[in-house]
Design an enzyme around this catalytic site. Sequence first.
Site, PDB file in Angstrom:
ATOM      1  N   LYS A 119       0.826  -1.210   0.000  1.00  0.00           N
ATOM      2  CA  LYS A 119       0.000   0.000   0.000  1.00  0.00           C
ATOM      3  C   LYS A 119       0.865   1.268   0.000  1.00  0.00           C
ATOM      4  O   LYS A 119       1.914   1.320   0.651  1.00  0.00           O
ATOM      5  CB  LYS A 119      -0.923  -0.040   1.222  1.00  0.00           C
ATOM      6  CG  LYS A 119      -1.982   1.052   1.270  1.00  0.00           C
ATOM      7  CD  LYS A 119      -2.866   0.844   2.497  1.00  0.00           C
ATOM      8  CE  LYS A 119      -3.888   1.945   2.687  1.00  0.00           C
ATOM      9  NZ  LYS A 119      -4.708   1.729   3.901  1.00  0.00           N
ATOM     10  N   SER A 143      -9.437   2.174   3.339  1.00  0.00           N
ATOM     11  CA  SER A 143      -8.509   2.917   2.517  1.00  0.00           C
ATOM     12  C   SER A 143      -7.540   2.046   1.727  1.00  0.00           C
ATOM     13  O   SER A 143      -6.806   2.549   0.876  1.00  0.00           O
ATOM     14  CB  SER A 143      -7.726   3.907   3.382  1.00  0.00           C
ATOM     15  OG  SER A 143      -6.903   3.226   4.321  1.00  0.00           O
ATOM     16  N   SER A 144      -7.489   0.728   2.000  1.00  0.00           N
ATOM     17  CA  SER A 144      -6.621  -0.159   1.210  1.00  0.00           C
ATOM     18  C   SER A 144      -7.336  -0.497  -0.095  1.00  0.00           C
ATOM     19  O   SER A 144      -7.590  -1.670  -0.421  1.00  0.00           O
ATOM     20  CB  SER A 144      -6.287  -1.419   2.010  1.00  0.00           C
ATOM     21  OG  SER A 144      -5.670  -1.090   3.237  1.00  0.00           O
ATOM     22  N   ILE A 188      -7.128   1.154  10.307  1.00  0.00           N
ATOM     23  CA  ILE A 188      -7.279   1.889  11.564  1.00  0.00           C
ATOM     24  C   ILE A 188      -8.743   1.978  11.990  1.00  0.00           C
ATOM     25  O   ILE A 188      -9.051   2.387  13.097  1.00  0.00           O
ATOM     26  CB  ILE A 188      -6.642   3.290  11.462  1.00  0.00           C
ATOM     27  CG1 ILE A 188      -6.348   3.878  12.838  1.00  0.00           C
ATOM     28  CG2 ILE A 188      -7.523   4.234  10.641  1.00  0.00           C
ATOM     29  CD1 ILE A 188      -5.529   5.146  12.798  1.00  0.00           C
ATOM     30  N   GLY A 189      -9.652   1.596  11.090  1.00  0.00           N
ATOM     31  CA  GLY A 189     -11.064   1.602  11.426  1.00  0.00           C
ATOM     32  C   GLY A 189     -11.857   0.618  10.578  1.00  0.00           C
ATOM     33  O   GLY A 189     -13.076   0.543  10.665  1.00  0.00           O
ATOM     34  N   GLY A 190     -11.117  -0.108   9.715  1.00  0.00           N
ATOM     35  CA  GLY A 190     -11.753  -1.056   8.807  1.00  0.00           C
ATOM     36  C   GLY A 190     -11.087  -1.104   7.450  1.00  0.00           C
ATOM     37  O   GLY A 190     -11.596  -1.737   6.524  1.00  0.00           O
ATOM     38  N   SER A 191      -9.937  -0.462   7.299  1.00  0.00           N
ATOM     39  CA  SER A 191      -9.352  -0.217   5.980  1.00  0.00           C
ATOM     40  C   SER A 191      -8.772  -1.434   5.288  1.00  0.00           C
ATOM     41  O   SER A 191      -8.453  -1.372   4.100  1.00  0.00           O
ATOM     42  CB  SER A 191      -8.278   0.871   6.076  1.00  0.00           C
ATOM     43  OG  SER A 191      -8.867   2.118   6.332  1.00  0.00           O
TER      44      SER A 191
END
Length: 472
Positions: A84, A159-160, A180-183
């Site tokens: 990433k 975000s990934s 960090i929150g579901g990425s």
Amino acid sequence: MTTTASLLHDLSASDMLEAFRTRRLSPVDVTRAVLERVQQWEPQLHATYLLRPEAALAQARASEARWMRNAPQGLLDGVPVTIKDNIATQGDPTPLGTAAVELYPASADAPPAARMRETGAVIFAKTTMPDYGMLSSGLSSFHALARNPWDTDKGPGGSSAGAGAAAAAGYGPLHLGTDIGGSIRLPASWCGIFGLKPSLGRIPIDPPYTGRAAGPMTRTVTDAALAMQVLSQPDTRDSMNLPFQDIAWHEAADATPEFFKGKRIGLLLDAGCGLPLDAEVRAAIEHAARLIEAAGAQIIPMKPFMTPAMLEGMDHFWRMRSLADMRLLSAERLAKVLPYIREWAESAASFTGAHVFNASQQFHVTRVVTVKACSAFDYVISPVAPHVAFRAEDASPTNDPLRPLEHIGFTVPFNMSEQPASSINCGYTEAGLPIGLQIAGARFDDLGVLKASRAFEQMRGGQHPWPEPAQR
């Protein structure tokens, strides 16, 4: 094993390595096939950044020479991998998905990239992400808009973002994301792949941050377990790195449905906050629960433990953090930030110190309630998200910068509690979009989550064929 050139990109990492050992295939064969696959898909998906075919082939030729000497450099020697954007690779710029960042070469590989390089993996590209990793979409002011190979009108999640799209499209077997929150889990769910967010500190990362974890994104659980053997090696740069444990990661591959026998499994169908659960998602998760129950587990419905106040508090703290970062930018660079992100961050300008302090406390509150709610169970299953992939051009499912996190109520608590959690495909909508099942375990039980995921992988039934690029 099928080894026709047109299918080499689809091979698992395990099958590639076995073919290298027996000299039925070379890393050069596989890398060429993967690069051909990328060339077919990339004009539609925009999943990669710094795609460098010649450098990849040079790495593959070096790997081939090592295998010919029966002296592989490491466990993943010759396996193609993407990394990433926000995981630094030495000598490359790290734009963090935004045109606002000044580009300069990274001085060193971040820990996950260093482990991949040390093991001899072929790093052929980095993958795209949204501005600062603060969106669950592929919308970026720096990268081209990433799209979902199952339906290119949809986004891959984030975000990934590029990593999820790349795995589903067959850009080789192994992709590294951050969460960090579901990425990791959100794009894994929406792209129909497997993703693991490990216990905080299990995979060292630099820079470390509360809740931030790196993890593998793959088509199979076994490949993720293989990657964990490499990624979980210690690195002193991570101040939250867990003490090294010699975990038998390979045991995950041997897990069977018998793993669930006698287990207490919590079933969470209400996040307690955010968007309502889509009917097709609910049906897929309930079907998964019935399969696990049939394997001998006790399924116990759970009450929601998150609240809107917890989610709002984390959101407001992150807004202020982002506003503080953006106030350090020149007017010229600030103007390059995605407008959605600017509006989100600037909404914190009126927050008082007391408000931000109270918001910051919701991270710990979330941690406490999550651990307490899960303590009665061996594992907790839930949707990854309340819905499936959404329109590619939208920054978030609501597309509203003042309601940006309505979809992470199932995922973010396990970042704050530091518990391992995976996403594994458990079904499809009528339109053919994948639906992810989240499996969360107790803190440090990363191997157990992988075993549970592998057991479910064998029970879930037939999967749709992987998507193919449109003919040009």
